[in-house]
Design an enzyme around this catalytic site. Structure first.
Site, PDB file in Angstrom:
ATOM      1  N   ASN A   1       9.566  36.497  22.434  1.00 21.96           N
ATOM      2  CA  ASN A   1       9.219  37.283  23.629  1.00 21.96           C
ATOM      3  C   ASN A   1       9.760  36.623  24.881  1.00 21.96           C
ATOM      4  O   ASN A   1       9.715  35.405  24.984  1.00 21.96           O
ATOM      5  CB  ASN A   1       7.693  37.379  23.747  1.00 21.96           C
TER       6      ASN A   1
ATOM      7  N   ASN B   1      -1.048  40.319  18.809  1.00 23.11           N
ATOM      8  CA  ASN B   1      -2.223  39.586  18.336  1.00 23.11           C
ATOM      9  C   ASN B   1      -3.531  40.300  18.648  1.00 23.11           C
ATOM     10  O   ASN B   1      -4.563  39.991  18.039  1.00 23.11           O
ATOM     11  CB  ASN B   1      -2.264  38.183  18.966  1.00 23.11           C
TER      12      ASN B   1
ATOM     13  N   GLU C   1      -5.819  28.376  23.030  1.00 27.15           N
ATOM     14  CA  GLU C   1      -4.826  29.319  23.543  1.00 27.15           C
ATOM     15  C   GLU C   1      -3.747  28.593  24.334  1.00 27.15           C
ATOM     16  O   GLU C   1      -4.076  27.736  25.168  1.00 27.15           O
ATOM     17  CB  GLU C   1      -5.557  30.305  24.479  1.00 27.15           C
ATOM     18  N   ASP C   2      -2.500  28.940  24.072  1.00 30.71           N
ATOM     19  CA  ASP C   2      -1.388  28.451  24.886  1.00 30.71           C
ATOM     20  C   ASP C   2      -1.375  26.923  25.004  1.00 30.71           C
ATOM     21  O   ASP C   2      -1.157  26.370  26.092  1.00 30.71           O
ATOM     22  CB  ASP C   2      -1.409  29.114  26.274  1.00 30.71           C
TER      23      ASP C   2
ATOM     24  N   TYR D   1     -37.223  33.109  33.220  1.00 32.82           N
ATOM     25  CA  TYR D   1     -37.032  31.724  33.656  1.00 32.82           C
ATOM     26  C   TYR D   1     -38.365  31.000  33.447  1.00 32.82           C
ATOM     27  O   TYR D   1     -39.113  31.339  32.541  1.00 32.82           O
ATOM     28  CB  TYR D   1     -36.534  31.727  35.109  1.00 32.82           C
TER      29      TYR D   1
ATOM     30  N   LYS E   1      -7.355  37.530  28.287  1.00 27.84           N
ATOM     31  CA  LYS E   1      -7.769  37.401  26.885  1.00 27.84           C
ATOM     32  C   LYS E   1      -9.257  37.720  26.745  1.00 27.84           C
ATOM     33  O   LYS E   1      -9.682  38.442  25.841  1.00 27.84           O
ATOM     34  CB  LYS E   1      -7.519  35.954  26.453  1.00 27.84           C
TER      35      LYS E   1
ATOM     36  N   ALA F   1       4.250  26.690  16.724  1.00 23.61           N
ATOM     37  CA  ALA F   1       2.873  27.140  16.507  1.00 23.61           C
ATOM     38  C   ALA F   1       2.852  28.362  15.592  1.00 23.61           C
ATOM     39  O   ALA F   1       2.171  28.379  14.553  1.00 23.61           O
ATOM     40  CB  ALA F   1       2.236  27.458  17.859  1.00 23.61           C
TER      41      ALA F   1
END
Ligand SMILES: NC(=O)c1ccc[n+]([C@@H]2O[C@H](COP(=O)([O-])OP(=O)(O)OC[C@H]3O[C@@H](n4cnc5c(N)ncnc54)[C@H](O)[C@@H]3O)[C@@H](O)[C@H]2O)c1
Length: 463
Positions: free
Chosen positions: A362, A392, A210-211, A113, A168, A271
């Site tokens: 799915n 994936n 994502e999503d 630091y 993830k 997608a």
């Protein structure tokens, strides 16, 4: 038929008599109720009773309750507590930050630091590229969502998306040593998402979207790719496309067909489907016919948005019209990324000999894989309880490992194709068969092979 799995796993704490037969009675009761015992632990033992943790897999939350009721109904048995093991795993979240440096004394403090860190800041200010060398940027990926398309569950919002993003990130670390961090945004406005990601980008070496629901995911990704000098990758699109391409390459080897001789039907142009079409077309299949909820996509359809119009222009050379059933007749390959139960065995029977069927919706595929297997030569699904799981996880950890190692500023379709080829080639030709076209997600060779292929492709393009 679904089987009890670890997704619905409970631990039931029961008090039972200390008799010789009690353990057998408990496990038999679980079995009779359709559960599968995975562990049996005595946590307390007394002269008049014992306390046991009995863990078992079930089919659903409702099924877990009936297993518990069956245990409670045994003579002398009392259920004290039921723990859902999936929820236990999520208590307090699944990630933490840990420092790579020890702060043991004043000397460490002064270098980690202030005042020491100031010189590093100045070095980066003078040469911003040094951020990749001197900060977490070189190994850190933002997992960005707006929570608009969480798994197959729909628009749950950013907080409810967080467990998926944490998972993830855990996979990024486990499979490729990448430090990924969830970024759940409290907006579903594309402009706000784009601007926010642009503002946070300096700390990250890559962005994994994502999503995020289609069609807005297309614009968000395209714009971010233009704006940022780090790779932007929407896993629901490109991760899926990479693994599908890998699986298709090996499935074609199994049936002895060339892609250039195949008519491929892609059901679902959201997608996943749009990205699959994009990676597939340069391989020059004989034709690609896209189908969505409105039927076969063709230039004459009045309801085409920008994405569908682009797909219509690039596919369906013969100008076919009609339904999914019409599309699959005579086709060599069916790839479903759409919705459950759209095809019957009789429809697959109309496909060309040695048909390939990837039913990836799915959790319930476009066709029951056991039915499809009767008529197709190779069948794959997105599920872990059938052979040939299109997952994936085979792609994204290695893809980002390669991109980060190469210091890539962008990701290209050539890199994605290289990743797909690497995944396919992990399966040795001698090991290929209709039930083994993709490697296991736990095959330790996958992520390094993908990373190597992407790194080479990236360095080649940057040279
Ligand atoms: N690895 C995998 O197994 C994997 C990866 C990605 C997506 N998926 C699955 O694929 C499906 C689609 O995912 P997405 O993210 O592309 O969704 P999306 O919402 O972006 O797209 C869905 C597409 O399916 C089409 N569709 C819906 N109902 C249909 C019907 N009755 N007939 C024909 N087409 C229909 C829609 O028109 C749309 O084009 C989901 O079930 C998802 O779980 C699986």
């Amino acid at each position: 038929m679904p089987v009890p799995g670890p997704g619905y796993s409970i631990t039931v704490r029961v008090e039972a008599p200390p008799s010789a037969g009690a353990a057998g009675d408990l496990t038999t009761a679980v079995g009779r109720a359709g559960g599968v015992v995975t562990a049996f632990d005595v946590v307390e033992s007394h002269a008049d009773r014992m306390v046991v943790d009995i863990s078992c897999n079930a089919l659903s939350e409702e099924h877990s309750r009936s297993v518990t009721v069956a245990l409670d109904a045994l003579a002398g048995v009392r259920v004290r507590k039921v723990s859902d093991r999936t929820f236990l795993l999520h208590l307090g979240g699944k990630l933490e930050v840990s420092a790579k440096v020890a702060v043991r004394n004043r000397e460490d403090l002064s270098r980690i630091y202030t005042p020491g860190v100031a010189r590093v800041c100045l070095a980066i200010a003078a040469n911003p590229e040094d951020a990749r060398r001197l900060t977490i940027k070189r190994n850190t990926v933002a997992v960005v969502t707006d929570g608009s398309a969480v798994l197959g569950l729909g628009n749950l919002g950013p907080a409810a998306a967080l467990p998926v993003m944490e998972g993830k990130a855990a996979l990024f670390k486990r499979f490729a040593g990448v430090d990924a961090w969830p970024v759940c945004l409290d907006t579903q406005d594309p402009e706000e998402i784009i601007r926010t990601v642009q503002l946070i980008a300096p700390a990250y070496g890559g962005i994994n979207l994502e999503d995020i629901a289609a069609p807005r995911c297309f614009e968000i990704e395209a714009r971010l790719r233009e704006l940022l000098d780090v790779p932007v990758f929407h896993d629901d699109q490109h991760g899926t496309a990479v693994v599908v391409l890998a699986a298709l390459r090996n499935a074609l080897r199994v049936v002895g067909k060339e892609i250039t001789a195949c008519r491929v039907v892609i059901c679902g142009v959201g997608a996943a489907g749009s990205a699959i079409i994009r990676l597939l077309l340069p391989l020059r299949p004989a034709d690609v016919v896209a189908v969505d909820v409105g039927g076969i996509v063709h230039a004459g359809r009045p309801d085409l948005d920008a994405n569908l119009a682009r797909v219509a222009a690039l596919t369906n050379a013969d100008g076919r019209t009609g339904s999914l059933v019409d599309a699959v007749r005579g086709a060599d390959v069916f790839i479903g990324v759409s919705a459950p139960d759209l095809l019957a065995g009789a429809d697959v029977a109309t496909m060309a000999p040695d048909a390939i069927v990837f039913a990836l919706a799915n959790p319930d595929p476009e066709i029951d894989p056991l039915v499809a297997q009767r008529y197709a030569a190779v069948v794959a699904t997105g599920r872990s309880d059938y052979p040939n799981q299109i997952n994936n996880v085979l792609a994204f950890p290695g893809v980002f490992r390669g991109l980060l190692d190469a210091g890539a500023k962008e990701i290209t379709d050539q890199m994605l194709v290289a990743a797909a080829t690497a995944i396919a080639d992990v399966v040795a030709v001698d090991n290929l068969n209709p039930s083994f076209i993709v490697p296991s997600v736990f095959d330790a060779a996958v992520a390094p092979a993908v990373a190597d292929a992407v790194r080479r492709a990236a360095r080649h393009e940057m040279a």
